[in-house]
Design an enzyme around this catalytic site. Structure first.
Site, PDB file in Angstrom:
ATOM      1  N   ASP A  72       0.796  -1.249  -0.085  1.00 14.95           N
ATOM      2  CA  ASP A  72       0.161  -0.129  -0.025  1.00 14.95           C
ATOM      3  C   ASP A  72       0.964   1.333   0.117  1.00 14.95           C
ATOM      4  O   ASP A  72       2.052   1.219   0.444  1.00 14.95           O
ATOM      5  CB  ASP A  72      -0.867   0.003   1.302  1.00 14.95           C
ATOM      6  CG  ASP A  72      -1.884  -1.025   1.182  1.00 14.95           C
ATOM      7  OD1 ASP A  72      -2.030  -1.610   0.005  1.00 14.95           O
ATOM      8  OD2 ASP A  72      -2.568  -1.097   2.328  1.00 14.95           O
ATOM      9  N   ARG A  73       0.232   2.407  -0.593  1.00 15.73           N
ATOM     10  CA  ARG A  73       1.001   3.512  -0.511  1.00 15.73           C
ATOM     11  C   ARG A  73       1.720   4.071   0.691  1.00 15.73           C
ATOM     12  O   ARG A  73       2.971   4.424   0.784  1.00 15.73           O
ATOM     13  CB  ARG A  73       0.201   4.769  -0.993  1.00 15.73           C
ATOM     14  CG  ARG A  73       0.926   6.265  -1.339  1.00 15.73           C
ATOM     15  CD  ARG A  73      -0.078   7.131  -1.532  1.00 15.73           C
ATOM     16  NE  ARG A  73      -0.991   7.375  -0.272  1.00 15.73           N
ATOM     17  CZ  ARG A  73      -1.953   8.107  -0.246  1.00 15.73           C
ATOM     18  NH1 ARG A  73      -2.233   9.155  -1.267  1.00 15.73           N
ATOM     19  NH2 ARG A  73      -2.572   8.346   0.861  1.00 15.73           N
TER      20      ARG A  73
END
Length: 214
Positions: free
Chosen positions: A57-58
């Protein structure tokens, strides 16, 4: 650009490279110009042979591995798909959590509230996470617990949703924690600390570590 690889490289050989991904950058580009910056984009600009294997995930930091040959990409990707890799994460979660346990609840996309995912016991795709409390302490007077997380499956947002499901959302999580929990830290406190897999050529068991930054 060149500095990105120099600053974040953990290991490199002819088949793959292991990168320390910072929090706040996408693993792969999203849709549109605003989301074009990513670890993959930056690496391809430096090393055009770079091939995607998996993603984080970012806002999650930690270990990301990329292929540098088709053999490397195919071999390591297959190990992810067949759950032959070992993965360990660390997180800070809200509240006082003790002991250890397993969350065995499917995690599915919530089309009514994108990009959220939800725990749905009636869904047919399993999601399994082992957790272990490491220590408890306070941030700004709020109780938090450091936990070790081992995802057996690899569903999107699995660790974040499973911790929320336990009633202990990850600190700094702008999607699944409440406002007070979000504001305890300036980032999502989730980090991919360890990754193990077999070398694509030799079959040697490899283990890579990336120190936890929180």
């Amino acid at each position: 650009m060149g500095n990105f690889l120099a600053e974040h490289l953990i290991h490199r050989d002819e088949d793959f490279m292991v990168i320390h991904k910072p929090s706040g950058i996408l693993s792969v580009p999203g849709k549109g110009e605003a989301l074009s910056d990513s670890v993959l984009t930056r690496l391809v600009a430096i090393e055009p042979k770079t091939l995607l294997i998996h993603r984080l995930d970012r806002d999650t930091s930690g270990i990301l591995v990329f292929g540098l040959s088709r053999r490397g990409q195919n071999s390591i990707a297959r190990q992810f798909q067949e759950r032959q890799t070992t993965k360990t994460y660390q997180a800070l979660v809200a509240g006082h959590l003790q002991g250890e346990g397993t969350v065995d609840v499917p995690v599915v996309y919530d089309p009514a509230h994108p990009p959220l995912h939800i725990a749905d016991a009636h869904h047919n795709k399993p999601a399994l996470t082992h957790w272990q409390a490491i220590e408890q302490f306070e941030i700004n007077g709020q109780q938090v617990t450091r936990v070790k997380l081992v995802p057996v499956t690899g569903r999107s947002h699995q660790l974040r949703v499973h911790m929320q499901y336990l009633g202990h959302a990850i600190v700094g999580d702008t999607l699944y924690a409440d406002l007070e929990q979000q504001q305890l830290m300036p980032r999502l406190c989730l980090h991919a600390e360890q990754l193990g897999f077999a070398h694509p050529q030799t079959g040697e068991a490899l283990n890579f570590y990336c120190p936890v930054p929180f």
